[in-house]
Design a protein around this motif. Structure first.
Motif, short mmCIF file in Angstrom:
data_model
loop_
_atom_site.label_atom_id
_atom_site.label_comp_id
_atom_site.label_asym_id
_atom_site.label_seq_id
_atom_site.Cartn_x
_atom_site.Cartn_y
_atom_site.Cartn_z
N GLU A 1 0.81 -1.21 0.00
CA GLU A 1 0.00 0.00 0.00
C GLU A 1 0.85 1.27 0.00
N VAL A 2 2.13 1.13 0.33
CA VAL A 2 3.05 2.27 0.35
C VAL A 2 3.90 2.34 -0.92
N TYR A 3 4.33 1.18 -1.43
CA TYR A 3 5.33 1.17 -2.51
C TYR A 3 4.88 0.48 -3.80
N ALA A 4 3.63 0.06 -3.90
CA ALA A 4 3.18 -0.69 -5.07
C ALA A 4 3.36 0.09 -6.37
N PRO A 5 3.78 -0.59 -7.46
CA PRO A 5 3.75 0.06 -8.77
C PRO A 5 2.29 0.26 -9.17
N TYR A 6 1.98 1.35 -9.85
CA TYR A 6 0.60 1.60 -10.24
C TYR A 6 0.55 2.25 -11.61
N GLY A 7 -0.62 2.19 -12.24
CA GLY A 7 -0.77 2.74 -13.58
C GLY A 7 -0.26 1.77 -14.63
#
Length: 348
Positions: free
Chosen positions: A317-323
């Motif tokens: 929830e802090v470091y996840a890759p997104y997009g």
């Protein structure tokens, strides 16, 4: 001179205790709502030398540019990795670099802090709420408007992804600007990006084509990570064999770390580079990038490639890759079949 980890930990705790209330009494200045706020010079503070942390700063930089398209931005960082990360950001004016090892370069370190007192900004943004030096630098800087980045419960209740290290600075800035009379910004949070240009991407394709020598699509893996985030050779070899079985019509290549090591014993075609932008350009030409949580995972995300990050000790929830179809997988709560299912969803 290498400073022992225990001393660094003590230093962080002391600094946190000293600075935990810095900015707490700061009051947002009142402005004339009938006049457009003129923000021309912005300072963003993120004194950390790690590649991942500089890449994770790119969304707030983009947010500032999108909000104030005529502004110029200075970055106050540590080490030299910000130079290639922000190379194609035309709005970046100066990158003020603290030495990577302050105790070895005390005069330079102190000089950079002092130099900040001689600069004037319209707005200063602390890019990391947990950075003691970031809060102090925001405090001592000369600016009309200061965003210290403290956790805001009002915003937390609105956004389920507020904890993400790239997203909360953007949410905090938007909240701050609302208090100044700006309209509520509900657009999507910017993704990580190193703004690869067409020439870089084309060169990356040439390098990749030289490795794979065919027209099949490519899966790229990166088997290294720091400390406890690093999975074992047995873990990676098992996963690699499963990938080969599941995706016979794909190339599988390995990007090697700076240490030039491989957790699959160099069984896959591989490439090695110390050039951050070249690495990103090669990744950009692949269909998916798979790695444990680390800086190169964020580089893949910043190249706008679908990225799968494996997490076992750090918080997704802090470091996840997104997009771009990217996602985080908690390997403590899922199986290899779950991972393949999610990879299938991306590749199809």
């Amino acid at each position: 001179m290498k400073v022992p980890k225990s001393i660094n930990n003590i230093r962080r705790k002391v600094m946190h205790a000293i600075t935990k209330n810095v900015g707490g009494s700061y009051k947002i200045p009142e402005v004339d709502s009938t006049k457009k706020l003129d923000i021309k010079k912005v300072l963003i503070v993120r004194p950390n030398h790690r590649l991942g942390n500089q890449l994770l700063l790119t969304p707030i930089v983009q947010e500032v540019i999108n909000t104030f398209p005529k502004c110029k931005i200075d970055l106050f960082v540590k080490g030299g990795v910000a130079n290639p990360v922000f190379e194609n950001y035309e709005h970046i004016d100066k990158i003020i670099q603290l030495p990577k090892k302050p105790f070895n370069n005390l005069l330079s370190y102190i000089g950079k802090w002092i130099s900040l007192k001689g600069r004037r900004y319209d707005m200063v943004i602390n890019g990391d709420k947990d950075s003691s030096s970031g809060r102090l630098l925001t405090q001592i800087s000369k600016a009309n408007f200061k965003v210290f980045g403290s956790v805001n419960e009002e915003i937390q209740q609105q956004y389920s992804d507020y904890q993400h290290i790239s997203k909360y600075p953007v949410y905090n800035l938007r909240h701050y600007l609302e208090k100044l009379g700006f309209e509520k910004n509900t657009s999507q949070i910017p993704v990580l990006s190193i703004k690869l240009n067409s020439e870089e991407i084309s060169e990356g394709k040439k390098i990749l084509d030289g490795i794979i020598k065919n027209d099949k699509k490519t899966i790229c893996i990166y088997t290294n990570a720091t400390g406890e985030k690093c999975y074992s050779e047995i873990w990676w070899e098992t996963f690699y064999e499963r990938l080969k079985k599941e995706y016979p019509n794909f190339n599988i290549i390995e990007m090697l770390p700076i240490e030039n090591i491989s957790k699959i014993n160099f069984k896959a075609p591989n490439f090695y580079s110390k050039d951050i932008r070249e690495m990103g350009a090669i990744i950009k030409n692949t269909s998916i990038f798979i790695a444990a949580d680390n800086g190169v995972m964020h580089l893949a995300s910043a190249s706008l490639t679908p990225t799968v990050g494996f997490f076992s000790v750090t918080k997704p929830e802090v470091y996840a890759p997104y997009g771009n179809g990217s996602l985080a997988l908690n390997t403590n709560e899922s199986t290899i079949d779950d991972w393949i299912k999610e990879i299938n969803n991306i590749l199809t």
